[in-house]
Design a protein around this motif. Structure first.
Motif, PDB file in Angstrom:
ATOM      1  N   ALA A 202      -4.893   1.623   6.872  1.00 35.33           N
ATOM      2  CA  ALA A 202      -5.257   0.190   6.899  1.00 35.33           C
ATOM      3  C   ALA A 202      -4.551  -0.540   8.046  1.00 35.33           C
ATOM      4  O   ALA A 202      -4.873  -1.669   8.362  1.00 35.33           O
ATOM      5  CB  ALA A 202      -4.915  -0.470   5.572  1.00 35.33           C
ATOM      6  N   GLY A 203      -3.565   0.131   8.673  1.00 36.58           N
ATOM      7  CA  GLY A 203      -2.887  -0.521   9.803  1.00 36.58           C
ATOM      8  C   GLY A 203      -1.935  -1.618   9.374  1.00 36.58           C
ATOM      9  O   GLY A 203      -1.489  -2.417  10.157  1.00 36.58           O
ATOM     10  N   THR A 204      -1.639  -1.668   8.068  1.00 34.84           N
ATOM     11  CA  THR A 204      -0.642  -2.632   7.594  1.00 34.84           C
ATOM     12  C   THR A 204      -0.053  -2.088   6.294  1.00 34.84           C
ATOM     13  O   THR A 204      -0.696  -1.295   5.624  1.00 34.84           O
ATOM     14  CB  THR A 204      -1.270  -4.008   7.316  1.00 34.84           C
ATOM     15  N   ARG A 205       1.194  -2.519   5.952  1.00 36.11           N
ATOM     16  CA  ARG A 205       1.816  -1.988   4.725  1.00 36.11           C
ATOM     17  C   ARG A 205       1.360  -2.767   3.503  1.00 36.11           C
ATOM     18  O   ARG A 205       1.771  -2.475   2.386  1.00 36.11           O
ATOM     19  CB  ARG A 205       3.336  -2.061   4.889  1.00 36.11           C
ATOM     20  N   TYR A 206       0.555  -3.787   3.720  1.00 35.86           N
ATOM     21  CA  TYR A 206       0.166  -4.631   2.581  1.00 35.86           C
ATOM     22  C   TYR A 206      -1.333  -4.556   2.320  1.00 35.86           C
ATOM     23  O   TYR A 206      -2.128  -4.325   3.240  1.00 35.86           O
ATOM     24  CB  TYR A 206       0.561  -6.078   2.866  1.00 35.86           C
ATOM     25  N   ASN A 207      -1.687  -4.818   1.084  1.00 40.25           N
ATOM     26  CA  ASN A 207      -3.102  -4.844   0.713  1.00 40.25           C
ATOM     27  C   ASN A 207      -3.611  -6.264   0.963  1.00 40.25           C
ATOM     28  O   ASN A 207      -3.490  -7.153   0.114  1.00 40.25           O
ATOM     29  CB  ASN A 207      -3.241  -4.469  -0.772  1.00 40.25           C
TER      30      ASN A 207
ATOM     31  N   THR B 208     -10.733   4.006   3.462  1.00 38.71           N
ATOM     32  CA  THR B 208     -11.241   5.348   3.094  1.00 38.71           C
ATOM     33  C   THR B 208     -12.671   5.470   3.594  1.00 38.71           C
ATOM     34  O   THR B 208     -13.094   6.497   4.045  1.00 38.71           O
ATOM     35  CB  THR B 208     -11.267   5.546   1.555  1.00 38.71           C
ATOM     36  N   ALA B 209     -13.353   4.311   3.581  1.00 34.57           N
ATOM     37  CA  ALA B 209     -14.720   4.377   4.132  1.00 34.57           C
ATOM     38  C   ALA B 209     -14.629   4.933   5.552  1.00 34.57           C
ATOM     39  O   ALA B 209     -15.415   5.747   5.967  1.00 34.57           O
ATOM     40  CB  ALA B 209     -15.319   2.972   4.156  1.00 34.57           C
ATOM     41  N   ASN B 210     -13.561   4.485   6.279  1.00 33.37           N
ATOM     42  CA  ASN B 210     -13.458   4.981   7.663  1.00 33.37           C
ATOM     43  C   ASN B 210     -13.228   6.479   7.695  1.00 33.37           C
ATOM     44  O   ASN B 210     -13.776   7.185   8.504  1.00 33.37           O
ATOM     45  CB  ASN B 210     -12.261   4.297   8.362  1.00 33.37           C
ATOM     46  N   SER B 211     -12.357   6.936   6.776  1.00 37.46           N
ATOM     47  CA  SER B 211     -11.978   8.342   6.986  1.00 37.46           C
ATOM     48  C   SER B 211     -12.579   9.215   5.888  1.00 37.46           C
ATOM     49  O   SER B 211     -12.544  10.414   5.976  1.00 37.46           O
ATOM     50  CB  SER B 211     -10.458   8.454   6.905  1.00 37.46           C
ATOM     51  N   GLY B 212     -13.142   8.613   4.875  1.00 36.10           N
ATOM     52  CA  GLY B 212     -13.672   9.400   3.754  1.00 36.10           C
ATOM     53  C   GLY B 212     -14.987  10.043   4.165  1.00 36.10           C
ATOM     54  O   GLY B 212     -15.102  10.735   5.151  1.00 36.10           O
ATOM     55  N   GLY B 213     -16.065   9.725   3.431  1.00 35.74           N
ATOM     56  CA  GLY B 213     -17.337  10.395   3.674  1.00 35.74           C
ATOM     57  C   GLY B 213     -17.862  10.106   5.061  1.00 35.74           C
ATOM     58  O   GLY B 213     -18.788  10.734   5.504  1.00 35.74           O
ATOM     59  N   MET B 214     -17.301   9.124   5.770  1.00 32.99           N
ATOM     60  CA  MET B 214     -17.879   8.831   7.077  1.00 32.99           C
ATOM     61  C   MET B 214     -16.955   9.402   8.130  1.00 32.99           C
ATOM     62  O   MET B 214     -16.130  10.233   7.867  1.00 32.99           O
ATOM     63  CB  MET B 214     -18.030   7.312   7.208  1.00 32.99           C
ATOM     64  N   HIS B 215     -17.139   8.938   9.389  1.00 32.68           N
ATOM     65  CA  HIS B 215     -16.397   9.547  10.497  1.00 32.68           C
ATOM     66  C   HIS B 215     -15.132   8.772  10.782  1.00 32.68           C
ATOM     67  O   HIS B 215     -14.999   7.622  10.416  1.00 32.68           O
ATOM     68  CB  HIS B 215     -17.295   9.565  11.724  1.00 32.68           C
ATOM     69  N   ASP B 216     -14.244   9.414  11.513  1.00 33.44           N
ATOM     70  CA  ASP B 216     -12.994   8.708  11.804  1.00 33.44           C
ATOM     71  C   ASP B 216     -13.185   7.855  13.052  1.00 33.44           C
ATOM     72  O   ASP B 216     -14.209   7.876  13.717  1.00 33.44           O
ATOM     73  CB  ASP B 216     -11.857   9.720  11.999  1.00 33.44           C
TER      74      ASP B 216
ATOM     75  N   LEU C  28       0.854  -1.199   0.000  1.00 29.77           N
ATOM     76  CA  LEU C  28       0.000   0.000   0.000  1.00 29.77           C
ATOM     77  C   LEU C  28       0.885   1.243   0.000  1.00 29.77           C
ATOM     78  O   LEU C  28       2.020   1.193   0.452  1.00 29.77           O
ATOM     79  CB  LEU C  28      -0.867   0.015   1.264  1.00 29.77           C
ATOM     80  N   SER C  29       0.305   2.361  -0.444  1.00 31.07           N
ATOM     81  CA  SER C  29       1.048   3.629  -0.328  1.00 31.07           C
ATOM     82  C   SER C  29       1.131   3.974   1.155  1.00 31.07           C
ATOM     83  O   SER C  29       0.298   3.491   1.957  1.00 31.07           O
ATOM     84  CB  SER C  29       0.243   4.729  -1.046  1.00 31.07           C
ATOM     85  N   PRO C  30       2.115   4.760   1.562  1.00 34.63           N
ATOM     86  CA  PRO C  30       2.246   5.090   2.991  1.00 34.63           C
ATOM     87  C   PRO C  30       0.934   5.623   3.596  1.00 34.63           C
ATOM     88  O   PRO C  30       0.535   5.209   4.673  1.00 34.63           O
ATOM     89  CB  PRO C  30       3.347   6.148   3.006  1.00 34.63           C
ATOM     90  N   ALA C  31       0.240   6.474   2.851  1.00 31.80           N
ATOM     91  CA  ALA C  31      -1.016   7.051   3.417  1.00 31.80           C
ATOM     92  C   ALA C  31      -2.031   5.938   3.644  1.00 31.80           C
ATOM     93  O   ALA C  31      -2.613   5.806   4.727  1.00 31.80           O
ATOM     94  CB  ALA C  31      -1.585   8.090   2.452  1.00 31.80           C
ATOM     95  N   ASP C  32      -2.204   5.078   2.613  1.00 29.73           N
ATOM     96  CA  ASP C  32      -3.186   3.998   2.786  1.00 29.73           C
ATOM     97  C   ASP C  32      -2.736   3.016   3.853  1.00 29.73           C
ATOM     98  O   ASP C  32      -3.541   2.465   4.597  1.00 29.73           O
ATOM     99  CB  ASP C  32      -3.378   3.253   1.449  1.00 29.73           C
ATOM    100  N   ALA C  33      -1.414   2.833   3.947  1.00 30.04           N
ATOM    101  CA  ALA C  33      -0.897   1.885   4.961  1.00 30.04           C
ATOM    102  C   ALA C  33      -1.260   2.392   6.356  1.00 30.04           C
ATOM    103  O   ALA C  33      -1.681   1.622   7.217  1.00 30.04           O
ATOM    104  CB  ALA C  33       0.606   1.740   4.804  1.00 30.04           C
ATOM    105  N   ALA C  34      -1.162   3.724   6.540  1.00 32.46           N
ATOM    106  CA  ALA C  34      -1.470   4.284   7.879  1.00 32.46           C
ATOM    107  C   ALA C  34      -2.920   3.999   8.225  1.00 32.46           C
ATOM    108  O   ALA C  34      -3.266   3.587   9.328  1.00 32.46           O
ATOM    109  CB  ALA C  34      -1.213   5.781   7.866  1.00 32.46           C
TER     110      ALA C  34
END
Lengths: 44, 522, 171
Positions: free
Chosen positions: B364-369, C13-21, B356-362
């Protein structure tokens, strides 16, 4: 290690289905059915 | 935008008229039908904007009446035992909707329930708005009661609505989907109790020959997606712990009464259950079809290959390759599996594509998809099994192993060599998630795990394979059948040389652990 | 829309996108924890339909006397045994009615205790020998429908020694 799932109030060995008596996700007792009173013949 | 002038007053007097009708004891169908006719004549039931306003206004009246009766019983010891509420107005509103559906003159052709989705639409929007405005002081109980009324009345319908049960159940399921915890967190407890209610869940799963299954699968996924970030840690806040235990109860009812449902959707559930939630995942992976008898895994010389079911494919209702497609990886994977062209960059680029990209990793709580890894592993396995079954390959294990030394195994071996510890753990999890009841996926992936163990020349990899199996075995029951037979094979047969590995004796408690687990495996 | 799950990016993104964190969701969950649905939120008052109302001669009152809905009437049914039987009669044969509620209230006032598992009323015959937070043990009188060996049957008060009354069954 998770929890002992037999302590959640569900009779997992029941041969009958559980959902009929499933009270709620918060309750560890099955739903209480109507208390069955027997009306003695003499009262009819 | 606000209601037309005078409209709220009209509606509240209409509602008080309805209240009087409800107060008559016994059967007052005639009065109800007459009242509905009156509403119809006043244009409140056309299903247009006026109807929406009418239902919204009445619902708000009923909820505010209910909340105005809240008596905080502060003496109660339990935090949530405190409030007693009167549901008189809520029950009257629910009965009004039921009566409208029952007595409303429907236009030619349109079915009796055409107003139901509109009423539910208004209900969802009122709840979402109320939760947004009230936040921590939002009270879900009036709304909970409203849905309970409709479940009890509409899901056990009069002959009038004959055959519309399924329509009602799916309309309610869609409403619950729009009220899922990620959208209305304050409604979570009420929501879980509603979707698992004995008047709803069993009917949705049995009416219309399993057509309701996708709706319930979606609701369970909604629940797991909400809980996923909280469940990554072992320590749960009390409310999360209550929600988690409630979820376990619902899963146990499903395991006991509807195991095929858990069997057929295990793949999509594993996508949204965090790897740390081992026992919850085990409940799902332990499900097996009710007509199947599982041989005791500790039976001496159990011949897995000779089991009738072991060569049958399990039913998987989730789209296994959806995530592969979404990442434009399906074609390359197919290409490699078919031609295994030497020197292609497919293998070398694979690890990067799984990250995952660093932002998505943060987030998702993991570096992998994780869903991508799950999709890749199961998809490749299914292709390999399919090819192994093609006419050019006979069924026996010999052909299976000769086939394994092919593209599919290349991919698995390159992954286990290239990935770092976290990536390898997630990859091995994706494989171990297929160790379930006797079927050809369990058979194939059990073989893969044992093969990777035997072929690996790095003890750290063998240790990690063992760890993935062991952490699923030391948690409280249930344990999936496929997991047990794989671990028994690993510790029993000399070819894996298991007990010679130093990690089996790296500490006294680990040594004891292995002995106790192997004893419990017979 | 009913297919597989999107990959966990869409979930996050569902968590942080249009919805709440996550923080907000946990706060709302905490608040909701104090407003869990109660068992009675799912229960509906059962309408009482008298099963076989006994046919009585026309000279008998054909409708209930209003006085039976008057709490003061029930308070006059003192603890002598005849009146207590009336309380028990109402409790068992007028289920889900106001009279049943009034009878139960009166029985409690006369220190009868309802045992939810046995659906019976118990009264201490003497001070319990053992009493802990979870139960008490001793000799009790209880009101029961009894079928005796010689096929005699009827309602009666019986005595039970060494009975353990677990408080979890106390209604």
């Amino acid at each position: 290690l998770g929890i002992d799932l037999t302590t959640l109030g569900l009779n997992l060995n029941s041969s009958d289905t559980l959902h009929k008596k499933f009270a709620s996700p918060w309750s560890d007792e099955p739903v209480r059915g109507e208390p069955e009173y027997v009306v003695p013949e003499c009262y009819y | 935008d606000s209601d037309p002038a005078g409209f709220p007053g009209q509606v509240s007097s209409l509602f008080s008229d309805w209240f009087k009708i409800c107060e008559f004891p016994g059967n007052n169908d005639v009065a109800c039908a007459r009242y509905v006719q009156h509403l119809h004549q006043r244009g409140m039931l056309k299903g247009d904007e006026i109807s929406d306003r009418f239902f919204r206004r009445i619902m708000e009246l009923a909820v505010s009446h209910c909340l105005s009766t809240e008596v905080i019983n502060s003496s109660s010891s339990q935090p949530h035992q405190g409030q007693s509420l009167s549901f008189l107005a809520i029950d009257s509103y629910a009965k009004l909707v039921f009566s409208i559906l029952k007595f409303c003159p429907s236009d030619q052709g349109s079915n009796k329930l055409s107003l139901l989705p509109k009423v539910l639409n208004v209900t969802v929007r009122v709840i979402q708005k109320d939760a947004e405005e009230k936040r921590a002081s939002f009270n879900p109980r009036p709304y909970f009661r409203l849905f309970i009324n409709w479940m009890l009345d509409l899901c056990s319908l009069d002959p009038v609505f004959d055959g519309a049960n399924y329509q009602v159940l799916t309309a309610l399921a869609s409403s619950f989907h729009h009220l899922q915890p990620l959208k209305v967190a304050g409604f979570s407890f009420a929501w879980l109790e509603l979707i698992s209610h004995r008047s709803f869940m069993p009917k949705l799963l049995t009416t219309n020959a399993q057509k309701g299954w996708p709706y319930f699968q979606r609701l369970l996924v909604d629940l797991f997606q909400f809980m996923e970030p909280f469940l990554r840690n072992a320590e749960l806040a009390e409310p999360v712990h209550i929600l988690y235990k409630g979820t376990l109860r619902v899963l146990l009812v499903l395991l006991h009464d509807f195991p095929e449902f858990l069997c057929d959707y295990h793949f999509s559930f594993c996508d949204v259950i965090p790897p740390s939630c081992i026992q919850m995942r085990n409940i799902i992976l332990s499900a097996f079809p009710r007509n199947m008898r599982l041989p005791d895994p500790s039976t001496p010389n159990l011949k897995i290959d000779l089991l009738a079911e072991i060569s049958q494919s399990p039913r998987i209702l989730s789209e296994v390759d959806a995530t592969l497609k979404a990442r434009q990886m399906k074609n390359d994977t197919d290409e490699y599996l078919k031609s295994k062209q030497q020197g292609s960059t497919f293998l070398t680029e694979l690890k990067q594509k799984l990250m995952l990209s660093p932002a998505d990793a943060a987030r998702a709580g993991t570096r992998y998809n994780v869903p991508l890894i799950n999709s890749l592993v199961l998809y490749i396995g299914m292709q390999a099994i399919q090819q192994a079954r093609s006419p050019s390959h006979s069924q026996s294990m010999a052909s299976m192993s000769s086939f394994l030394v092919s593209a599919a195994l290349d991919i698995f071996q390159s992954l286990i060599m290239d990935l770092d510890t976290e990536g390898r753990y997630l990859f091995l999890n994706a494989v171990a998630n297929q160790l379930r009841y006797p079927n050809n996926h369990t058979h194939y992936f059990s073989f893969i795990l044992l093969y990777l163990f035997a072929e690996s020349n790095q003890e750290v990899i063998q240790e990690q394979i063992t760890r993935v199996l062991l952490e699923r075995l030391i948690v409280n029951r249930p344990h999936p059948w496929g997991l047990l037979i794989t671990f028994i094979e690993l510790i029993k047969y000399p070819r894996y040389n298991f007990w010679s590995k130093t990690f089996t004796r790296c500490a006294p408690e680990i040594e004891k652990l292995f002995e106790s687990v192997s004893r419990s495996c017979g | 829309d009913l297919g597989a799950i999107g990959d966990n990016i869409s979930a996050s993104t569902a968590n942080s996108g249009g919805m709440h964190d996550q923080i907000y969701n946990l706060q709302m969950l905490e608040a909701a924890y104090y407003r869990l649905p109660q068992p009675k939120d799912s229960e509906r008052a059962r309408t009482y339909t008298p099963r076989h109302p006994v046919i009585t001669p026309q000279s008998y009152p054909q409708v209930q006397a209003p006085i039976v809905n008057n709490p003061a009437f029930w308070e006059r049914l003192g603890p002598d045994s005849y009146a207590t039987d009336m309380l028990f009669f109402s409790f068992y044969y007028q289920q889900n009615t106001y009279q049943q509620y009034l009878a139960a209230k009166e029985l409690k006032k006369q220190s009868w205790r309802y045992h939810r598992k046995f659906n019976s009323w118990f009264q201490r015959h003497e001070e319990p020998k053992v009493a802990t937070d979870d139960f008490e043990q001793g000799t009790y009188v209880y009101f029961d429908f009894h079928i005796s060996s010689d096929e005699q049957q009827g309602w009666c008060q019986r005595i039970k020694t060494e009975f353990i009354f677990e408080y979890s069954f106390l209604e």
